[in-house]
Each structure stands twice: as structure tokens, then as C-alpha cells.
Design an enzyme around this catalytic site. Structure first.
Site, PDB file in Angstrom:
ATOM      1  N   PHE A 188      13.924   4.159  10.654  1.00 52.86           N
ATOM      2  CA  PHE A 188      12.573   3.787  10.261  1.00 52.86           C
ATOM      3  C   PHE A 188      11.735   5.052  10.121  1.00 52.86           C
ATOM      4  CE2 PHE A 188       8.281   2.209  10.591  1.00 52.86           C
ATOM      5  CZ  PHE A 188       8.353   1.101   9.749  1.00 52.86           C
ATOM      6  N   VAL A 189      11.122   5.226   8.967  1.00 55.30           N
ATOM      7  CA  VAL A 189      10.361   6.451   8.725  1.00 55.30           C
ATOM      8  C   VAL A 189       8.882   6.136   8.455  1.00 55.30           C
ATOM      9  CG1 VAL A 189      12.344   7.730   7.814  1.00 55.30           C
ATOM     10  CG2 VAL A 189      10.914   6.403   6.242  1.00 55.30           C
ATOM     11  N   LYS A 200       0.819  -1.190   0.000  1.00 56.50           N
ATOM     12  CA  LYS A 200       0.000   0.000   0.000  1.00 56.50           C
ATOM     13  C   LYS A 200       0.861   1.251   0.000  1.00 56.50           C
ATOM     14  CE  LYS A 200      -2.638  -2.537   3.250  1.00 56.50           C
ATOM     15  NZ  LYS A 200      -3.015  -2.600   4.647  1.00 56.50           N
ATOM     16  N   GLY A 201       2.101   1.097   0.396  1.00 55.61           N
ATOM     17  CA  GLY A 201       2.958   2.250   0.690  1.00 55.61           C
ATOM     18  C   GLY A 201       3.124   3.254  -0.432  1.00 55.61           C
ATOM     19  N   ARG A 210       0.235   6.526   7.573  1.00 52.34           N
ATOM     20  CA  ARG A 210       0.363   6.627   6.116  1.00 52.34           C
ATOM     21  C   ARG A 210      -0.145   7.975   5.608  1.00 52.34           C
ATOM     22  NH1 ARG A 210       1.509   1.501   3.997  1.00 52.34           N
ATOM     23  NH2 ARG A 210       0.563  -0.263   5.043  1.00 52.34           N
ATOM     24  N   LYS A 246      17.205   3.521   1.120  1.00 50.95           N
ATOM     25  CA  LYS A 246      17.960   3.319   2.371  1.00 50.95           C
ATOM     26  C   LYS A 246      19.118   2.368   2.041  1.00 50.95           C
ATOM     27  CE  LYS A 246      14.806   2.846   6.063  1.00 50.95           C
ATOM     28  NZ  LYS A 246      14.189   1.937   7.056  1.00 50.95           N
ATOM     29  N   ASP A 295      14.595  -0.801   0.902  1.00 46.36           N
ATOM     30  CA  ASP A 295      15.317  -1.029   2.142  1.00 46.36           C
ATOM     31  C   ASP A 295      16.313  -2.171   1.906  1.00 46.36           C
ATOM     32  OD1 ASP A 295      15.721  -0.740   4.919  1.00 46.36           O
ATOM     33  OD2 ASP A 295      14.171  -2.192   5.397  1.00 46.36           O
ATOM     34  N   ASP A 334       4.021   3.300   6.699  1.00 42.64           N
ATOM     35  CA  ASP A 334       3.319   3.055   7.958  1.00 42.64           C
ATOM     36  C   ASP A 334       4.207   2.437   9.032  1.00 42.64           C
ATOM     37  OD1 ASP A 334       3.530   0.468   6.619  1.00 42.64           O
ATOM     38  OD2 ASP A 334       2.192  -0.264   8.190  1.00 42.64           O
TER      39      ASP A 334
END
Ligand code: IMP
Ligand code: MG
Length: 185
Positions: free
Chosen positions: A158-159, A49-50, A171, A137, A109, A165
Site C-alpha cells: 500500500f503506497v 481524487k487520486g 496526498r 500493482k 490495483d 491517500d
């Protein structure tokens, strides 16, 4: 907390990338894409979903004909099993042979999600297949991926926000920030 007249979510410890910086970067990425894909048959594929927030901003700054699709992946592995394989849980039904496909991600990531999906989609023989990520990252990379468009490189933190999320929350924040330590513990 009030910062420059707008309210910052109480769980956020620091804003890494502001709304204004996001807008400028989306515009600059779209400009490169507009020039690189001129005359091509562009299909943007977003990762649910990001990437939905980034994709919807980006597509509105692209002034070429373009189609959109979404994929959703699930990565297997937790503390007990080693992470490394990724399943597509929501796939695309249209054939890719006639498209110049650009994969749109929120953040890369370990690179495991992208490298797996890239390999799977490559088997469908698109005209071309490239990657665009809003955040990168690099410190956490386990699988090498060639990224054609990168918004920002960020440190190993971690963002959340702008689609990303923590436990399905944050989000909807319009900026990218880090969470206060007490939220994790
Ligand atoms: P990778 O397979 O390790 O590259 O993971 C990529 C996915 O993990 C991203 O699409 C995000 O959904 C999630 N992710 C990685 N880092 C973060 C982060 O800092 N905040 C929120 N989600 C993240
Ligand atoms: Mg994601």
C-alpha cells in the site's frame, strides 16, 4: 527525518519513488503520448481524487491541444459485501464521440474501477479509448484491463503520496512511499 536535505514525513517508512524519478517518468510518458496522439483530438479524463496530481503534471508536459475532464467513482462493498461494482458519482457531461480519450489513473490495483469505467465510457462511442496509469500493482489484479501507458510497476504494497491517500491523508507528499506499520494498526 532528513534525507538528502529534504524532510520526509514522519509516518513514511520508505520512499519507493522519489520526486526526481517521478519527474523523469512523467516526462517519458508525455513524450510517448505526444507522439502517439499527434493530429488526434485528445481528451484526458482523470479519476478524482487520486489522479489529480499526476494529471496536472502530465498535461503540462503534453504539447498537443488537449482537453481535460474528471470522473469520480465510488466502489461498493466492504467486509460484508463483495466489491465488484463501481458507480460514477461525478460524471462528464460532454459527448465523447469526437475525442480520442485517454483515462488517467494514479494506480491500478484490482482493476475493478478501471474495467467498469472503461466499459461505461466505451458505450459513449469515443473515437478511441485508452488507459494511462502512473502505478500498476499487477499482483492484485482481479479484472483484466489493457493498459497502454504505465509509469511504474510496484510490488503488492500500500503506497501513499503523489495524489494517493490513506484515510484522505498524504496526498500532498511529492514522492511515493510506504507507511509505517503503526499507522495502520
Ligand atoms: P482498483 O479498482 O482496485 O484497481 O482500485 C484503484 C483505486 O484504489 C486507485 O485509484 C486508488 O484510489 C486506490 N488504491 C489502490 N491501491 C492503492 C494504494 O496502494 N494506495 C492508495 N490508494 C490505492
Ligand atoms: Mg483513485
Amino acid at each position: 527525518m532528513l534525507l538528502g536535505g529534504f524532510i520526509v514525513n514522519k509516518d513514511i517508512s520508505e520512499i519507493l519513488i522519489s520526486e526526481e524519478q517521478i519527474t523523469d517518468m512523467v516526462y517519458s510518458l508525455a513524450k510517448q503520448i505526444n507522439s502517439d496522439y499527434n493530429g488526434r483530438n485528445l481528451l484526458l479524463i482523470g479519476f478524482l481524487k487520486g489522479a489529480c496530481v499526476f494529471l496536472s503534471d502530465l498535461m503540462r508536459k503534453i504539447d498537443l491541444p488537449c482537453a481535460i475532464e474528471f470522473v469520480q467513482t465510488a466502489s461498493y462493498g466492504d467486509g460484508a459485501k463483495s466489491k465488484g461494482s463501481v458507480d460514477i458519482v461525478k460524471d462528464i457531461s460532454r459527448p465523447l464521440q469526437e475525442y480520442d480519450v485517454l483515462l488517467v489513473e494514479d494506480i491500478i490495483d484490482s482493476g475493478i474501477t478501471l474495467s467498469n469505467v472503461y466499459a461505461l465510457l466505451q458505450l459513449r462511442d469515443p473515437k478511441s479509448l485508452k488507459i494511462c496509469t502512473f502505478l500498476n500493482k499487477p499482483a492484485r489484479r482481479e479484472k483484466e484491463v489493457e493498459i497502454s501507458y504505465i509509469g511504474f510497476e510496484i510490488p503488492n504494497e500500500f503506497v501513499v503520496g503523489y495524489g494517493m491517500d490513506y484515510n484522505e491523508k498524504y496526498r500532498n507528499l511529492p514522492y511515493i512511499g510506504t507507511l509505517k506499520r503503526e499507522i495502520y494498526s
